[in-house]
Design a protein around this motif. Structure first.
Motif, short mmCIF file in Angstrom:
data_model
loop_
_atom_site.label_atom_id
_atom_site.label_comp_id
_atom_site.label_asym_id
_atom_site.label_seq_id
_atom_site.Cartn_x
_atom_site.Cartn_y
_atom_site.Cartn_z
N ASN A 89 -47.15 50.08 77.15
CA ASN A 89 -47.79 48.72 76.34
C ASN A 89 -48.50 49.03 75.08
O ASN A 89 -48.26 48.49 74.26
CB ASN A 89 -48.70 48.12 77.26
CG ASN A 89 -48.10 47.23 78.09
OD1 ASN A 89 -47.58 46.13 77.76
ND2 ASN A 89 -47.64 47.50 79.51
N ASN B 119 -44.39 45.87 73.08
CA ASN B 119 -45.74 45.06 72.94
C ASN B 119 -46.09 45.70 71.36
O ASN B 119 -46.53 46.70 71.24
CB ASN B 119 -46.74 45.55 73.87
CG ASN B 119 -47.85 44.67 74.02
OD1 ASN B 119 -48.30 44.12 72.95
ND2 ASN B 119 -48.72 44.76 74.88
N LYS B 120 -46.14 44.73 70.48
CA LYS B 120 -46.29 45.30 69.10
C LYS B 120 -47.89 44.99 68.76
O LYS B 120 -48.49 45.68 67.72
CB LYS B 120 -45.67 44.52 68.02
CG LYS B 120 -44.13 44.57 68.14
CD LYS B 120 -43.67 46.03 67.91
CE LYS B 120 -42.18 45.80 68.13
NZ LYS B 120 -41.57 47.19 67.88
N ASN B 121 -48.60 44.21 69.73
CA ASN B 121 -49.89 43.70 69.32
C ASN B 121 -51.08 44.63 70.12
O ASN B 121 -51.97 44.67 69.61
CB ASN B 121 -50.18 42.16 69.74
CG ASN B 121 -49.38 41.57 68.75
OD1 ASN B 121 -49.16 41.74 67.58
ND2 ASN B 121 -48.89 40.36 69.22
N LEU B 122 -50.82 45.28 71.18
CA LEU B 122 -51.88 45.91 71.95
C LEU B 122 -52.34 46.88 70.95
O LEU B 122 -53.64 47.12 70.97
CB LEU B 122 -51.43 46.53 73.17
CG LEU B 122 -52.50 47.16 74.10
CD1 LEU B 122 -53.53 46.17 74.39
CD2 LEU B 122 -52.02 47.67 75.55
N TYR C 10 -50.33 41.97 77.45
CA TYR C 10 -48.87 41.59 76.53
C TYR C 10 -49.13 40.00 76.92
O TYR C 10 -47.90 39.68 77.39
CB TYR C 10 -47.66 42.32 77.13
CG TYR C 10 -46.66 42.23 76.06
CD1 TYR C 10 -46.71 41.60 74.89
CD2 TYR C 10 -45.32 42.84 76.29
CE1 TYR C 10 -45.53 41.33 73.87
CE2 TYR C 10 -44.31 42.88 75.56
CZ TYR C 10 -44.59 41.99 74.37
OH TYR C 10 -43.52 41.81 73.39
N GLU D 141 -48.27 37.75 74.96
CA GLU D 141 -47.02 36.94 74.15
C GLU D 141 -45.89 37.09 75.14
O GLU D 141 -44.89 36.07 75.09
CB GLU D 141 -46.70 37.76 72.79
CG GLU D 141 -47.98 37.87 71.98
CD GLU D 141 -48.90 39.02 72.24
OE1 GLU D 141 -50.15 39.05 71.48
OE2 GLU D 141 -48.87 39.65 73.16
N GLN D 142 -45.60 38.05 75.90
CA GLN D 142 -44.37 38.00 76.68
C GLN D 142 -44.36 37.09 77.95
O GLN D 142 -43.65 36.60 78.28
CB GLN D 142 -44.14 39.51 77.22
CG GLN D 142 -42.84 39.50 78.23
CD GLN D 142 -42.94 41.06 78.53
OE1 GLN D 142 -43.77 41.70 78.86
NE2 GLN D 142 -41.56 41.52 78.66
#
Length: 130
Positions: free
Chosen positions: A67, A76-79, A102, A104-105
């Motif tokens: 993640n 997962n680009k935001n974690l 995550y 967004e997913q």
């Protein structure tokens, strides 16, 4: 592999992603706390069942590493951004559910589930009022 070696391996992987030793230590500490709690709940003790104990640690560490790594199959680009900008409690990150790590997913999945539940409730109401 011993738990000590696995812990160091995890820290090394985290450092490769985060380049921040303090954050890596916090995350790894959270993984260890999670492992101890989960193992205790399951009646698994490191000295009695080291393979099972190590498997709990390994599964949680991989879950978090995948993640955190924005280039992993998880995507997962935001974690990693949340970690680097102190938007997430690193001391408790291992206790987070997948939808918390995550969101967004999971938003679409949760929304679809809510729609299905509402349809089912409405269908039942219509069936009992006729």
């Amino acid at each position: 592999m011993t738990i000590e070696k696995k812990r160091q391996e995890c820290i090394n992987h985290l450092y490769g992603l985060l380049k921040n030793a303090s954050k890596c230590q916090q995350i790894e500490g959270s993984i260890l706390t999670y492992t101890n709690t989960k193992a205790d709940e399951l009646g698994i003790y490191p000295d009695d069942a080291p393979v099972a104990y190590l498997e709990i640690y390994n599964q949680k560490s991989l879950h978090l590493l995948y993640n955190i790594d924005p280039n992993s199959h998880v995507g997962n680009k935001n974690l990693i951004i949340k970690i680097l900008t102190d938007q997430i409690d690193l001391n408790n990150i291992a206790q987070c559910e997948a939808h918390e790590l995550y969101p967004e997913q999971w938003m679409n999945i949760i929304e679809m589930q809510r729609v299905r539940e509402n349809l089912l409730i409405n269908h039942k109401k219509q069936g009992t009022s006729v």
